[in-house]
Scaffold this motif. Structure first.
Motif, PDB file in Angstrom:
ATOM      1  N   ALA A  62       0.837  -1.206   0.000  1.00  0.00           N
ATOM      2  CA  ALA A  62       0.000   0.000   0.000  1.00  0.00           C
ATOM      3  C   ALA A  62       0.874   1.258   0.000  1.00  0.00           C
ATOM      4  N   ALA A  63       1.940   1.239   0.782  1.00  0.00           N
ATOM      5  CA  ALA A  63       2.855   2.386   0.806  1.00  0.00           C
ATOM      6  C   ALA A  63       3.510   2.589  -0.557  1.00  0.00           C
ATOM      7  N   ALA A  64       3.879   1.500  -1.202  1.00  0.00           N
ATOM      8  CA  ALA A  64       4.490   1.601  -2.530  1.00  0.00           C
ATOM      9  C   ALA A  64       3.487   2.121  -3.560  1.00  0.00           C
ATOM     10  N   TYR A  65       2.233   1.695  -3.454  1.00  0.00           N
ATOM     11  CA  TYR A  65       1.203   2.191  -4.377  1.00  0.00           C
ATOM     12  C   TYR A  65       1.006   3.690  -4.183  1.00  0.00           C
ATOM     13  N   LYS A  66       0.985   4.111  -2.935  1.00  0.00           N
ATOM     14  CA  LYS A  66       0.791   5.528  -2.628  1.00  0.00           C
ATOM     15  C   LYS A  66       1.880   6.375  -3.271  1.00  0.00           C
ATOM     16  N   ARG A  67       3.099   5.872  -3.314  1.00  0.00           N
ATOM     17  CA  ARG A  67       4.234   6.626  -3.853  1.00  0.00           C
ATOM     18  C   ARG A  67       4.570   6.241  -5.308  1.00  0.00           C
ATOM     19  N   ASN A  68       3.699   5.449  -5.921  1.00  0.00           N
ATOM     20  CA  ASN A  68       3.882   5.012  -7.310  1.00  0.00           C
ATOM     21  C   ASN A  68       5.228   4.310  -7.504  1.00  0.00           C
ATOM     22  N   LEU A  69       5.532   3.366  -6.613  1.00  0.00           N
ATOM     23  CA  LEU A  69       6.807   2.661  -6.667  1.00  0.00           C
ATOM     24  C   LEU A  69       6.698   1.235  -7.209  1.00  0.00           C
ATOM     25  N   HIS A  70       5.506   0.829  -7.637  1.00  0.00           N
ATOM     26  CA  HIS A  70       5.377  -0.492  -8.235  1.00  0.00           C
ATOM     27  C   HIS A  70       5.875  -0.436  -9.678  1.00  0.00           C
ATOM     28  N   TYR A  71       6.432  -1.532 -10.105  1.00  0.00           N
ATOM     29  CA  TYR A  71       6.894  -1.596 -11.483  1.00  0.00           C
ATOM     30  C   TYR A  71       5.707  -1.543 -12.427  1.00  0.00           C
ATOM     31  N   GLY A  72       5.926  -0.935 -13.571  1.00  0.00           N
ATOM     32  CA  GLY A  72       4.876  -0.855 -14.574  1.00  0.00           C
ATOM     33  C   GLY A  72       5.496  -0.918 -15.953  1.00  0.00           C
ATOM     34  N   MET A  73       4.698  -1.318 -16.896  1.00  0.00           N
ATOM     35  CA  MET A  73       5.148  -1.369 -18.283  1.00  0.00           C
ATOM     36  C   MET A  73       4.511  -0.183 -19.000  1.00  0.00           C
ATOM     37  N   ASP A  74       5.194   0.959 -18.927  1.00  0.00           N
ATOM     38  CA  ASP A  74       4.644   2.220 -19.400  1.00  0.00           C
ATOM     39  C   ASP A  74       5.121   2.640 -20.786  1.00  0.00           C
ATOM     40  N   PHE A  75       5.803   1.765 -21.486  1.00  0.00           N
ATOM     41  CA  PHE A  75       6.372   2.165 -22.776  1.00  0.00           C
ATOM     42  C   PHE A  75       5.296   2.696 -23.717  1.00  0.00           C
ATOM     43  N   LEU A  76       4.206   1.978 -23.852  1.00  0.00           N
ATOM     44  CA  LEU A  76       3.132   2.408 -24.753  1.00  0.00           C
ATOM     45  C   LEU A  76       2.480   3.691 -24.250  1.00  0.00           C
ATOM     46  N   VAL A  77       2.166   3.734 -22.975  1.00  0.00           N
ATOM     47  CA  VAL A  77       1.483   4.892 -22.405  1.00  0.00           C
ATOM     48  C   VAL A  77       2.354   6.137 -22.499  1.00  0.00           C
ATOM     49  N   ASP A  78       3.648   6.006 -22.255  1.00  0.00           N
ATOM     50  CA  ASP A  78       4.541   7.160 -22.287  1.00  0.00           C
ATOM     51  C   ASP A  78       4.648   7.780 -23.679  1.00  0.00           C
ATOM     52  N   HIS A  79       4.350   7.031 -24.711  1.00  0.00           N
ATOM     53  CA  HIS A  79       4.462   7.553 -26.076  1.00  0.00           C
ATOM     54  C   HIS A  79       3.131   8.037 -26.647  1.00  0.00           C
ATOM     55  N   LEU A  80       2.105   8.061 -25.823  1.00  0.00           N
ATOM     56  CA  LEU A  80       0.811   8.579 -26.260  1.00  0.00           C
ATOM     57  C   LEU A  80       0.759  10.090 -26.067  1.00  0.00           C
ATOM     58  N   PRO A  81      -0.095  10.768 -26.835  1.00  0.00           N
ATOM     59  CA  PRO A  81      -0.275  12.202 -26.576  1.00  0.00           C
ATOM     60  C   PRO A  81      -0.938  12.417 -25.210  1.00  0.00           C
ATOM     61  N   PHE A  82      -0.818  13.628 -24.691  1.00  0.00           N
ATOM     62  CA  PHE A  82      -1.282  13.910 -23.327  1.00  0.00           C
ATOM     63  C   PHE A  82      -2.734  13.492 -23.110  1.00  0.00           C
ATOM     64  N   GLY A  83      -3.617  13.819 -24.030  1.00  0.00           N
ATOM     65  CA  GLY A  83      -5.042  13.507 -23.861  1.00  0.00           C
ATOM     66  C   GLY A  83      -5.296  12.014 -23.777  1.00  0.00           C
ATOM     67  N   ALA A  84      -4.675  11.242 -24.657  1.00  0.00           N
ATOM     68  CA  ALA A  84      -4.854   9.781 -24.644  1.00  0.00           C
ATOM     69  C   ALA A  84      -4.219   9.174 -23.403  1.00  0.00           C
ATOM     70  N   LYS A  85      -3.072   9.721 -23.008  1.00  0.00           N
ATOM     71  CA  LYS A  85      -2.394   9.240 -21.808  1.00  0.00           C
ATOM     72  C   LYS A  85      -3.281   9.457 -20.577  1.00  0.00           C
ATOM     73  N   LEU A  86      -3.907  10.629 -20.514  1.00  0.00           N
ATOM     74  CA  LEU A  86      -4.778  10.963 -19.396  1.00  0.00           C
ATOM     75  C   LEU A  86      -5.991  10.030 -19.352  1.00  0.00           C
ATOM     76  N   VAL A  87      -6.608   9.794 -20.486  1.00  0.00           N
ATOM     77  CA  VAL A  87      -7.782   8.912 -20.541  1.00  0.00           C
ATOM     78  C   VAL A  87      -7.413   7.487 -20.131  1.00  0.00           C
ATOM     79  N   LEU A  88      -6.312   6.986 -20.635  1.00  0.00           N
ATOM     80  CA  LEU A  88      -5.893   5.622 -20.302  1.00  0.00           C
ATOM     81  C   LEU A  88      -5.536   5.490 -18.826  1.00  0.00           C
ATOM     82  N   ARG A  89      -4.809   6.444 -18.282  1.00  0.00           N
ATOM     83  CA  ARG A  89      -4.460   6.409 -16.854  1.00  0.00           C
ATOM     84  C   ARG A  89      -5.719   6.500 -15.984  1.00  0.00           C
ATOM     85  N   ARG A  90      -6.661   7.352 -16.390  1.00  0.00           N
ATOM     86  CA  ARG A  90      -7.923   7.444 -15.641  1.00  0.00           C
ATOM     87  C   ARG A  90      -8.666   6.115 -15.667  1.00  0.00           C
TER      88      ARG A  90
END
Length: 175
Positions: A62-90
């Protein structure tokens, strides 16, 4: 005093996880010493280590989730435009709300169904299973907070997913 209380309320997960991890480490070292040097291991040590491991795992997650310290596979998300990135993260955060709320419910049912006690301490397994309930409930609450934050402060919401190590690596390359 007031600042200390606020800090404790904001960081209770880290505090519990640190205490349990420290207790587990000290107990393990103590048990190794008594087993191999004194030739007399303590039977309660392994039981305490297991209890501390469960608590440090669920509350630490829970502490790691709070600080966003879990590993993630963000390669695809990081290359999206801001609007698409925001929608996907939401969408991911919204799904997490229901997933972790359901896991909290299941952990609560599991805790309430516990009837056994530990062999040495005679501690009910409900107290051990409580760690999962608190851990999942904490992650559920943070998911709700982050989902609401995504509408109030979208830039800040996306910024919490930007890894710090990328900025450090970019600084190392330019020097």
């Amino acid at each position: 005093m007031k600042k200390a209380l606020i800090w404790c309320l904001k960081n209770w997960e880290e505090g519990i996880a640190a205490i349990m991890l420290s207790a587990m480490t000290i107990t393990a070292i103590f048990n190794v010493f008594t087993r191999y040097v004194l030739q007399h291991p303590f039977t309660w040590a392994e039981e305490l280590e297991c209890i501390c491991l469960v608590w440090s795992t669920f509350i630490g997650a829970a502490a790691a989730y709070k600080r966003n310290l879990h590993y993630g596979m963000d390669f695809l998300v990081d290359h999206l435009p801001f609007g698409a990135k925001l929608v996907l993260r939401r969408l991911i955060t919204f799904i997490c709300i229901f997933l972790f709320a359901y896991l909290t419910y299941l952990a609560f049912l599991f805790m309430m169904a516990a009837y056994k006690t530990t062999s040495f301490f005679r501690l009910s397994y409900r107290y051990i299973d409580l760690a999962a309930v608190l851990g999942f409930a904490s992650v559920t609450i943070y998911s709700i907070i982050y989902f609401v934050e995504s509408f109030i402060d979208p830039e800040g919401y996306i910024a919490r997913y930007v890894p710090d190590y990328e900025e450090a690596q970019e600084g190392d390359i330019s020097e």
